[in-house]
Design an enzyme around this catalytic site. Sequence first.
Site, mmCIF file in Angstrom:
data_model
loop_
_atom_site.group_PDB
_atom_site.id
_atom_site.type_symbol
_atom_site.label_atom_id
_atom_site.label_comp_id
_atom_site.label_asym_id
_atom_site.label_seq_id
_atom_site.Cartn_x
_atom_site.Cartn_y
_atom_site.Cartn_z
ATOM 1 N N HIS A 150 41.544 28.545 40.591
ATOM 2 C CA HIS A 150 41.334 29.905 41.085
ATOM 3 C C HIS A 150 42.623 30.424 41.707
ATOM 4 O O HIS A 150 43.202 29.775 42.593
ATOM 5 C CB HIS A 150 40.218 29.924 42.131
ATOM 6 C CG HIS A 150 38.856 29.674 41.571
ATOM 7 N ND1 HIS A 150 38.229 30.576 40.735
ATOM 8 C CD2 HIS A 150 38.006 28.616 41.709
ATOM 9 C CE1 HIS A 150 37.042 30.099 40.391
ATOM 10 N NE2 HIS A 150 36.885 28.908 40.964
ATOM 11 N N CYS A 192 43.002 33.498 37.394
ATOM 12 C CA CYS A 192 43.072 34.950 37.582
ATOM 13 C C CYS A 192 44.481 35.318 38.056
ATOM 14 O O CYS A 192 45.094 34.581 38.840
ATOM 15 C CB CYS A 192 42.038 35.407 38.610
ATOM 16 S SG CYS A 192 40.322 35.142 38.101
#
Length: 308
Positions: A150, A192
């Site tokens: 992440h 991301c």
Amino acid sequence: MRLLQMISCIGLLLLASAANAGNASDHTNNWAVLVSTSRFWFNYRHLANVLSMYRTVKRLGIPDSQIILMLADDVACNPRNAFPGTVYNNADRALDLYSNNIEVDYRGYEVTVETFLRVLTDKVDQAITPRSKRLRTDENSNIFIYLTGHGGNEFLKFQDAEEVSAFDLADAFDQMYQTKRYKEILFMIDTCQANTMYSKFYSPNILAVGSSELDESSYSHHADSDVGVAVIDRFTYYNLEFLEKINKNSTLTMRDLFESYDPVKIHSHAGVRTDLYERDIAHVKITDFFANAQAIELDDYEDDESDV
């Protein structure tokens, strides 16, 4: 006139040969650093991502002795896992990625920012760290570094407890360059806003690729209804789909790989940074990073008639 034409042709051939030589790799060994920075069951896909890359580089010849594998390792035996002791990257469960053939170098709470950076720069405690857990590279090493987890704008989370920044990573790579720990690096990241993580690099001979632009998410590809969670991310899935066509003798190039990225399929805009990299990616074989090169020295051999 014919003589002049022959000289001209020879000159062009020599120039072409020199150009190809300039784009040829002369590294002597390949290493891989593969890191899943997540933990917990709902991040199953990140473990599957990194184990899939691990399987690929091993299939192409990079031995475990030249792979550093870092992961939380809390999924295969998780009580939620309907298929205990396994990890899959596809809903048909045709391939178990978590087999007896994996060698995890750093697991669980060993996977920290400090450990990761120390491994890259070889600042581990050499008195207590086994050789198998050290990145023993040199100035002739090509290194494939793959990260998944992440992330956000210029940072990547490690186990929801800490973060490594784009600046930290850039400085670590510069330390590696200054101490002659690599010839070339291929940096690949699937998170991301992944492309922001290579924005601060400033050391030479680094080729970088990421799954998503600033303010973009990196999406999972599909879920397994029996497992109950997503089992792989889209960017990694399509990289693996391309790499399955590769064998050790492949002539496909990094440009071929990068041109295969389709934002419609990936659902984000993969990025490539080449300004720090000296070679033309059209001439850089995928096997320069994903396969194994061995240095071979041939010695002159003469029969000793006295031994006959």
